[in-house]
Enzyme design. Structure first.
Site, PDB file in Angstrom:
ATOM      1  N   GLN A   1       0.764  -1.113  -0.231  1.00  0.00           N
ATOM      2  CA  GLN A   1      -0.146  -0.100   0.185  1.00  0.00           C
ATOM      3  C   GLN A   1       0.843   1.017  -0.032  1.00  0.00           C
ATOM      4  OE1 GLN A   1      -2.330  -0.438   3.562  1.00  0.00           O
ATOM      5  NE2 GLN A   1      -3.173  -2.479   2.810  1.00  0.00           N
TER       6      GLN A   1
ATOM      7  N   HIS B   1      -0.581  -0.141   5.755  1.00  0.00           N
ATOM      8  CA  HIS B   1      -1.182   0.820   6.731  1.00  0.00           C
ATOM      9  C   HIS B   1      -0.166   2.070   6.838  1.00  0.00           C
ATOM     10  CE1 HIS B   1      -3.823  -2.430   8.943  1.00  0.00           C
ATOM     11  NE2 HIS B   1      -4.162  -2.480   7.572  1.00  0.00           N
TER      12      HIS B   1
ATOM     13  N   GLU C   1     -13.756   3.805  11.599  1.00  0.00           N
ATOM     14  CA  GLU C   1     -14.314   4.761  12.669  1.00  0.00           C
ATOM     15  C   GLU C   1     -14.209   6.023  12.063  1.00  0.00           C
ATOM     16  OE1 GLU C   1     -12.820   2.380  16.527  1.00  0.00           O
ATOM     17  OE2 GLU C   1     -12.156   4.328  16.196  1.00  0.00           O
TER      18      GLU C   1
ATOM     19  N   TYR D   1      -7.392   6.918  21.125  1.00  0.00           N
ATOM     20  CA  TYR D   1      -8.668   6.309  20.198  1.00  0.00           C
ATOM     21  C   TYR D   1      -8.699   4.719  20.486  1.00  0.00           C
ATOM     22  CZ  TYR D   1      -9.148  11.058  19.144  1.00  0.00           C
ATOM     23  OH  TYR D   1      -9.307  12.456  19.454  1.00  0.00           O
TER      24      TYR D   1
ATOM     25  N   TYR E   1      -9.928 -10.477  10.744  1.00  0.00           N
ATOM     26  CA  TYR E   1     -10.362 -11.200   9.697  1.00  0.00           C
ATOM     27  C   TYR E   1     -10.653 -12.298   9.936  1.00  0.00           C
ATOM     28  CZ  TYR E   1      -9.001  -6.620   7.459  1.00  0.00           C
ATOM     29  OH  TYR E   1      -8.604  -5.501   7.174  1.00  0.00           O
TER      30      TYR E   1
END
Length: 369
Positions: A88, A152, A244, A254, A265
């Protein structure tokens, strides 16, 4: 430097030349019929779009290209940093600051090689007058090394009301690190414009903490924006459910991966449940996940009914989500053939809602029909 022509749809406010066939009406919405116009195509994994004052725009491709689009052509901008296009990662967000007309600065976030791994970095350069190159590009931040794998990176950039820079960083697939203030993983950081640390950051005086951290306990925030009151919001990917929306506040935890509204998963439960003392609840969550990416809080310029609403793309379900925070984040889903894997959403200077589709390799704008 390479300059090529692309299919552009006319837009006087951005000095683009009409070369495309006028599109048909694409979809209906709660505020009436909408038209989706294709502005540029033949983009390979587009990641972010930013607008330049006086016309033109910039688009990043994850593989490492920065495009300058204006005047009926697009230019492959030289001077972009080398990136680690792994999983990513790659060339990610682009941010044009409010003083661009004077500074000509452009900020980029990207995945950077760090020994055997990669980490999120931030840099800045000056866009040349012809839009063909970034001059004097320099890196002003990189996350502490130690991350491996291609997941990520977070990587959205927001200029705060006072000129500070906020950058989102994912936990890089290392879940416990999001609770470790000694690492940048899973945090939103806050920097001065030159990359130095503001003296009023919450953990500056905490021994062992990374002083850039503003908030932590995030999984992978891929959308960030200021609301109309100047408050910072992010949305972030959950695992299997539990995406979220959070209002980011100084020093707040958080919760990831201790609390979540999703599951792993595998179907296994995450952490300790959905709430815990000292950890903040999301303002909104999606279950099942929509894999949100890109975020804008709309001004109401063309659709006054949508003033203050949030718009986010979906990477797994091919729509744009409109959330109304004044109605408990009630959702409307705007879906059309053009909204495949929406990576970024932005409001243009024309008041239109612009978005990038990875599926179609294209930049679009939504206007009233």
């Amino acid at each position: 430097m390479k300059t090529v022509c692309t299919s552009l749809l006319g837009l006087a406010g951005l000095a683009l030349v009409a070369l495309a066939t006028p599109p048909a009406r694409a979809l209906d919405s709660s505020t009436g019929p909408l038209r989706i116009e294709r502005v540029a195509g033949e983009l390979i994994e587009p990641w972010a779009v930013a607008f330049l004052p006086g016309g033109g725009l910039l688009v990043t491709e994850r593989g490492g290209r920065l495009w300058h689009i204006a005047g009926g052509k697009r230019t492959d901008v030289a001077g972009v940093p080398s990136v680690a296009a792994v999983g990513q990662g790659g060339l990610l967000d682009v941010m044009v600051p409010r003083d661009f007309a004077e500074s000509r600065e452009v900020f980029l976030s990207y995945a950077k090689a760090q020994g055997r791994g990669e980490g999120t970095a931030l840099g800045v350069g000056r866009l040349s007058a012809d839009g063909a190159r970034l001059e004097g590009f320099r890196e002003i931040f990189e996350m502490a090394p130690g991350a491996r794998g291609g997941r990520h990176f977070g990587s959205r950039i927001v200029e705060g009301p006072d000129g500070h820079l906020f950058v989102t960083i994912g936990e890089r697939g290392d879940r416990p690190s999001a609770q470790d203030l000694g690492q940048h993983k899973g945090s939103v950081i806050r920097l001065n414009r030159d990359g130095s640390v503001p003296a009023d950051n919450p953990f500056v005086a905490l021994a062992g903490a990374q002083p850039e951290i503003w908030s932590y306990g995030h999984r992978n925030p891929q959308g960030a924006a200021l609301d109309l009151r100047g408050r910072l919001w992010v949305h972030e990917h959950g695992a299997r459910g539990g995406d979220e929306v959070n209002r980011v506040e100084k020093g707040v935890n958080y919760g990831w991966p201790v609390i979540s509204y999703g599951r792993h998963y595998s179907g296994a439960t995450i952490g300790e449940g959905t709430e815990k003392a000292g950890m903040t609840q999301p303002a909104h969550y999606w279950d099942p996940s929509i894999a949100p990416s890109g975020l804008v809080v709309y001004s109401g310029a063309l659709w006054p009914e949508w003033r203050g609403d949030f718009f986010a793309g979906s990477l797994n379900s091919d729509f744009i989500s409109r959330l109304d925070p004044d109605a408990g984040f009630a959702e409307e889903r705007l879906a059309a053939p053009q909204t495949g894997r929406v990576r970024d959403v932005a409001e243009g200077p024309d008041g239109a809602i612009w978005f990038l589709s990875v599926t179609n390799g294209a930049l679009y704008r939504i206007v009233p029909d």
